[in-house]
Design a protein around this motif. Structure first.
Motif, PDB file in Angstrom:
ATOM      1  N   LEU A  52       5.049   7.054  14.208  1.00 20.71           N
ATOM      2  CA  LEU A  52       5.652   6.378  13.062  1.00 20.71           C
ATOM      3  C   LEU A  52       7.001   6.980  12.718  1.00 20.71           C
ATOM      4  O   LEU A  52       7.141   8.195  12.599  1.00 20.71           O
ATOM      5  N   ASP A  53       7.974   6.120  12.535  1.00 21.38           N
ATOM      6  CA  ASP A  53       9.292   6.535  12.069  1.00 21.38           C
ATOM      7  C   ASP A  53       9.193   6.714  10.554  1.00 21.38           C
ATOM      8  O   ASP A  53       8.822   5.768   9.848  1.00 21.38           O
ATOM      9  N   PRO A  54       9.482   7.898  10.015  1.00 19.63           N
ATOM     10  CA  PRO A  54       9.374   8.101   8.573  1.00 19.63           C
ATOM     11  C   PRO A  54      10.176   7.091   7.750  1.00 19.63           C
ATOM     12  O   PRO A  54       9.769   6.744   6.642  1.00 19.63           O
ATOM     13  N   GLY A  55      11.268   6.593   8.287  1.00 18.32           N
ATOM     14  CA  GLY A  55      12.059   5.601   7.566  1.00 18.32           C
ATOM     15  C   GLY A  55      11.341   4.288   7.365  1.00 18.32           C
ATOM     16  O   GLY A  55      11.697   3.502   6.484  1.00 18.32           O
ATOM     17  N   GLU A  56      10.313   4.022   8.161  1.00 17.73           N
ATOM     18  CA  GLU A  56       9.545   2.787   8.055  1.00 17.73           C
ATOM     19  C   GLU A  56       8.322   2.931   7.148  1.00 17.73           C
ATOM     20  O   GLU A  56       7.653   1.955   6.841  1.00 17.73           O
ATOM     21  N   ILE A  57       8.025   4.159   6.746  1.00 14.24           N
ATOM     22  CA  ILE A  57       6.862   4.408   5.890  1.00 14.24           C
ATOM     23  C   ILE A  57       7.228   4.109   4.443  1.00 14.24           C
ATOM     24  O   ILE A  57       8.225   4.593   3.927  1.00 14.24           O
ATOM     25  N   THR A  58       6.388   3.289   3.794  1.00 14.12           N
ATOM     26  CA  THR A  58       6.601   2.932   2.395  1.00 14.12           C
ATOM     27  C   THR A  58       5.987   3.966   1.463  1.00 14.12           C
ATOM     28  O   THR A  58       6.609   4.397   0.508  1.00 14.12           O
ATOM     29  N   LEU A  59       4.753   4.344   1.760  1.00 10.13           N
ATOM     30  CA  LEU A  59       3.995   5.208   0.869  1.00 10.13           C
ATOM     31  C   LEU A  59       3.040   6.072   1.688  1.00 10.13           C
ATOM     32  O   LEU A  59       2.468   5.601   2.670  1.00 10.13           O
ATOM     33  N   VAL A  60       2.890   7.325   1.287  1.00 11.83           N
ATOM     34  CA  VAL A  60       1.896   8.217   1.870  1.00 11.83           C
ATOM     35  C   VAL A  60       0.903   8.505   0.754  1.00 11.83           C
ATOM     36  O   VAL A  60       1.302   8.890  -0.347  1.00 11.83           O
ATOM     37  N   THR A  61      -0.357   8.270   1.039  1.00 13.35           N
ATOM     38  CA  THR A  61      -1.364   8.406  -0.003  1.00 13.35           C
ATOM     39  C   THR A  61      -2.581   9.182   0.492  1.00 13.35           C
ATOM     40  O   THR A  61      -2.954   9.063   1.648  1.00 13.35           O
ATOM     41  N   ILE A 102       3.134  10.057  -2.143  1.00 11.08           N
ATOM     42  CA  ILE A 102       4.544  10.324  -1.894  1.00 11.08           C
ATOM     43  C   ILE A 102       5.172   8.979  -1.547  1.00 11.08           C
ATOM     44  O   ILE A 102       4.671   8.272  -0.672  1.00 11.08           O
ATOM     45  N   ALA A 103       6.249   8.606  -2.221  1.00  8.50           N
ATOM     46  CA  ALA A 103       6.873   7.306  -2.000  1.00  8.50           C
ATOM     47  C   ALA A 103       8.215   7.456  -1.299  1.00  8.50           C
ATOM     48  O   ALA A 103       8.941   8.428  -1.508  1.00  8.50           O
ATOM     49  N   ASN A 104       8.544   6.463  -0.483  1.00  6.57           N
ATOM     50  CA  ASN A 104       9.840   6.382   0.182  1.00  6.57           C
ATOM     51  C   ASN A 104      10.729   5.504  -0.688  1.00  6.57           C
ATOM     52  O   ASN A 104      10.526   4.290  -0.776  1.00  6.57           O
ATOM     53  N   PHE A 105      11.725   6.096  -1.331  1.00  7.01           N
ATOM     54  CA  PHE A 105      12.562   5.368  -2.274  1.00  7.01           C
ATOM     55  C   PHE A 105      13.542   4.409  -1.597  1.00  7.01           C
ATOM     56  O   PHE A 105      14.154   3.597  -2.275  1.00  7.01           O
ATOM     57  N   ALA A 129       3.260   1.115  -6.759  1.00 11.39           N
ATOM     58  CA  ALA A 129       2.565   2.358  -7.068  1.00 11.39           C
ATOM     59  C   ALA A 129       3.068   2.865  -8.418  1.00 11.39           C
ATOM     60  O   ALA A 129       4.204   2.591  -8.802  1.00 11.39           O
ATOM     61  N   PHE A 130       2.211   3.564  -9.111  1.00  9.98           N
ATOM     62  CA  PHE A 130       2.587   4.135 -10.390  1.00  9.98           C
ATOM     63  C   PHE A 130       3.025   5.584 -10.224  1.00  9.98           C
ATOM     64  O   PHE A 130       2.412   6.335  -9.469  1.00  9.98           O
ATOM     65  N   VAL A 131       4.064   5.965 -10.942  1.00 12.62           N
ATOM     66  CA  VAL A 131       4.479   7.362 -11.026  1.00 12.62           C
ATOM     67  C   VAL A 131       3.661   7.967 -12.157  1.00 12.62           C
ATOM     68  O   VAL A 131       3.674   7.450 -13.273  1.00 12.62           O
ATOM     69  N   SER A 132       2.937   9.021 -11.879  1.00 11.48           N
ATOM     70  CA  SER A 132       2.120   9.630 -12.934  1.00 11.48           C
ATOM     71  C   SER A 132       3.028  10.303 -13.953  1.00 11.48           C
ATOM     72  O   SER A 132       4.163  10.684 -13.653  1.00 11.48           O
ATOM     73  N   ARG A 133       2.511  10.447 -15.133  1.00 13.28           N
ATOM     74  CA  ARG A 133       3.312  11.027 -16.233  1.00 13.28           C
ATOM     75  C   ARG A 133       3.854  12.404 -15.879  1.00 13.28           C
ATOM     76  O   ARG A 133       4.925  12.779 -16.293  1.00 13.28           O
ATOM     77  N   ARG A 134       3.097  13.139 -15.101  1.00 10.13           N
ATOM     78  CA  ARG A 134       3.510  14.486 -14.692  1.00 10.13           C
ATOM     79  C   ARG A 134       4.798  14.479 -13.866  1.00 10.13           C
ATOM     80  O   ARG A 134       5.558  15.439 -13.883  1.00 10.13           O
TER      81      ARG A 134
END
Length: 145
Positions: A52-61, A102-105, A129-134
């Motif tokens: 996988l090319d990291p540039g093609e990854i949307t989200l790591v969960t 972890i999100a790819n912006f 995806a939601f960004v947690s308050r933290r």
């Protein structure tokens, strides 16, 4: 970005130096690419291993003990732990958005900040995806909000 290449005979290996007035996302991305942080990740799906090319990854969960990469609408199982991937992808377009994601912006289309204290990321190819308050303050700082 201005780029200059100088030849130095006898130099053992390539060396890169970035001069900048401030550290911007563009500078971080260039440094990560030069450092090799964008090397491919091995992901498993349906008994096969994909590079996988990291540039093609949307989200790591992370879900339980498993870590998945969402890439082009498909889900791939990764062997690395989330904290290892965070370190490997640091300084690039990726940012930790919660304890388990972890999100790819580069893939973020918009941010919905209508709910008090949280941010909902909407991705270009659908989903979100939601960004947690933290992590909200870090994300706002990173994006200059």
């Amino acid at each position: 970005m201005e780029v200059e290449i100088k030849l130095q005979p006898g130099l053992a290996g390539p060396r890169a130096v970035i001069y900048c007035g401030e550290i911007t996302p563009e500078v971080e991305a260039a440094a990560a690419r030069l450092a090799g942080a964008t090397r491919r990740l091995a992901g498993r799906r349906e008994g096969r291993v994909y590079l996988l090319d990291p540039g093609e990854i949307t989200l790591v969960t992370a879900e339980g003990q498993q870590v998945y990469a969402l890439c082009q609408g498909e889900r791939y199982l990764l062997k690395a732990r989330l904290y290892e991937l965070e370190a490997q992808l640091a300084g690039s377009r990726f940012a930790r958005i919660s304890h388990s994601e972890i999100a790819n912006f580069d893939w973020v289309e918009s941010l919905d900040m209508s709910t008090a204290g949280t941010i909902h990321l909407r991705f270009k190819k659908g989903g979100g995806a939601f960004v947690s308050r933290r992590y909200v303050a870090r994300i706002k700082e990173r994006l200059g909000l």
